[in-house]
Design a protein around this motif. Structure first.
Motif, PDB file in Angstrom:
ATOM      1  N   LEU A   1     -60.435 -93.026 -76.914  1.00  0.00           N
ATOM      2  CA  LEU A   1     -61.333 -92.118 -77.604  1.00  0.00           C
ATOM      3  C   LEU A   1     -60.690 -90.745 -77.531  1.00  0.00           C
ATOM      4  N   LEU A   2     -60.344 -90.196 -78.701  1.00  0.00           N
ATOM      5  CA  LEU A   2     -59.738 -88.875 -78.721  1.00  0.00           C
ATOM      6  C   LEU A   2     -60.826 -87.883 -78.326  1.00  0.00           C
TER       7      LEU A   2
ATOM      8  N   ILE B   1     -46.197 -80.802 -76.357  1.00  0.00           N
ATOM      9  CA  ILE B   1     -47.652 -80.588 -76.293  1.00  0.00           C
ATOM     10  C   ILE B   1     -47.951 -79.088 -76.342  1.00  0.00           C
ATOM     11  N   THR B   2     -47.225 -78.326 -75.546  1.00  0.00           N
ATOM     12  CA  THR B   2     -47.424 -76.879 -75.464  1.00  0.00           C
ATOM     13  C   THR B   2     -47.116 -76.204 -76.794  1.00  0.00           C
TER      14      THR B   2
ATOM     15  N   SER C   1     -53.634 -86.139 -78.807  1.00  0.00           N
ATOM     16  CA  SER C   1     -52.845 -86.703 -79.898  1.00  0.00           C
ATOM     17  C   SER C   1     -51.458 -87.148 -79.442  1.00  0.00           C
ATOM     18  N   SER C   2     -51.057 -86.762 -78.253  1.00  0.00           N
ATOM     19  CA  SER C   2     -49.745 -87.179 -77.736  1.00  0.00           C
ATOM     20  C   SER C   2     -49.801 -88.533 -77.028  1.00  0.00           C
ATOM     21  N   VAL C   3     -51.008 -89.020 -76.757  1.00  0.00           N
ATOM     22  CA  VAL C   3     -51.175 -90.287 -76.045  1.00  0.00           C
ATOM     23  C   VAL C   3     -51.211 -91.431 -77.049  1.00  0.00           C
TER      24      VAL C   3
ATOM     25  N   MET D   1     -53.223 -86.627 -87.837  1.00  0.00           N
ATOM     26  CA  MET D   1     -54.116 -87.766 -88.078  1.00  0.00           C
ATOM     27  C   MET D   1     -53.635 -88.591 -89.267  1.00  0.00           C
ATOM     28  N   ARG D   2     -53.144 -87.941 -90.315  1.00  0.00           N
ATOM     29  CA  ARG D   2     -52.605 -88.683 -91.463  1.00  0.00           C
ATOM     30  C   ARG D   2     -51.424 -89.546 -91.030  1.00  0.00           C
TER      31      ARG D   2
END
Length: 172
Positions: A17-18, A55-56, A86-88, A114-115
């Motif tokens: 779950l984001l 990520i940073t 979003s990196s997981v 997301m796309r």
């Protein structure tokens, strides 16, 4: 939550779950929070350490990543949370109303991610009240009303039916 009736079957190894800001502690630095949040989302610590610069940079927090989270604005926290989440990697990604984070520039970046995920082999379930996001991101849309399916199909068809229903409700 347990369903009222029916069942859910899935054939994947991991589901995520984001969730923005999962496990965030205001006293810890952005970097420490990114590691904790990522681990809680199912990533390995060593993978997060490898991805930390990415990520940073995505969160646009290079000058702030080692400062306490309590010094961040709500937008900065949301960008960090989205960037970590979003990196997981996961086989099934559940997204509930999280693409409204940050300013217009960051929203565009988040939608692009997301796309990319939606276009991959990953299964993505995206929940939103934004008709525009549904039309832009989804290849199928499910309209639910009080837990009951009203229509399932192509985004344009479902959104049109929903919009007509809402217009009729307003006129009644």
């Amino acid at each position: 939550y347990q369903p009222d009736h029916g069942k859910i079957e899935r054939s994947c190894d991991n589901t995520m779950l984001l969730s923005l800001a999962l496990g965030f502690d205001p006293e810890l630095s952005g970097r420490e929070n990114a590691l904790i949040s990522g681990v809680l989302l199912g990533a390995r610590r060593r993978d997060l350490l490898t991805k930390m610069a990415e990520i940073t940079a995505f969160a646009e927090l290079e000058d702030y990543i080692d400062k306490p989270l309590k010094t961040y604005s709500s937008g900065m926290r949301a960008r960090l949370g989205f960037s970590v989440a979003s990196s997981v990697d996961a086989d099934l990604l559940l997204i509930d109303e999280v693409l409204s984070v940050g300013d217009a520039k960051f929203k565009a970046k988040a939608e692009a991610v997301m796309r990319q995920r939606i276009g991959s082999d990953q299964t993505v379930v995206f929940v939103s009240h934004s008709l525009r996001q549904g039309a832009n991101l989804c290849d199928r849309v499910l309209w639910l009303d009080h837990g009951r399916t009203q229509k399932l199909g192509a985004p344009d068809e479902v959104i049109q039916a929903y919009s007509e229903s809402e217009k009729n409700t307003l006129l009644a």
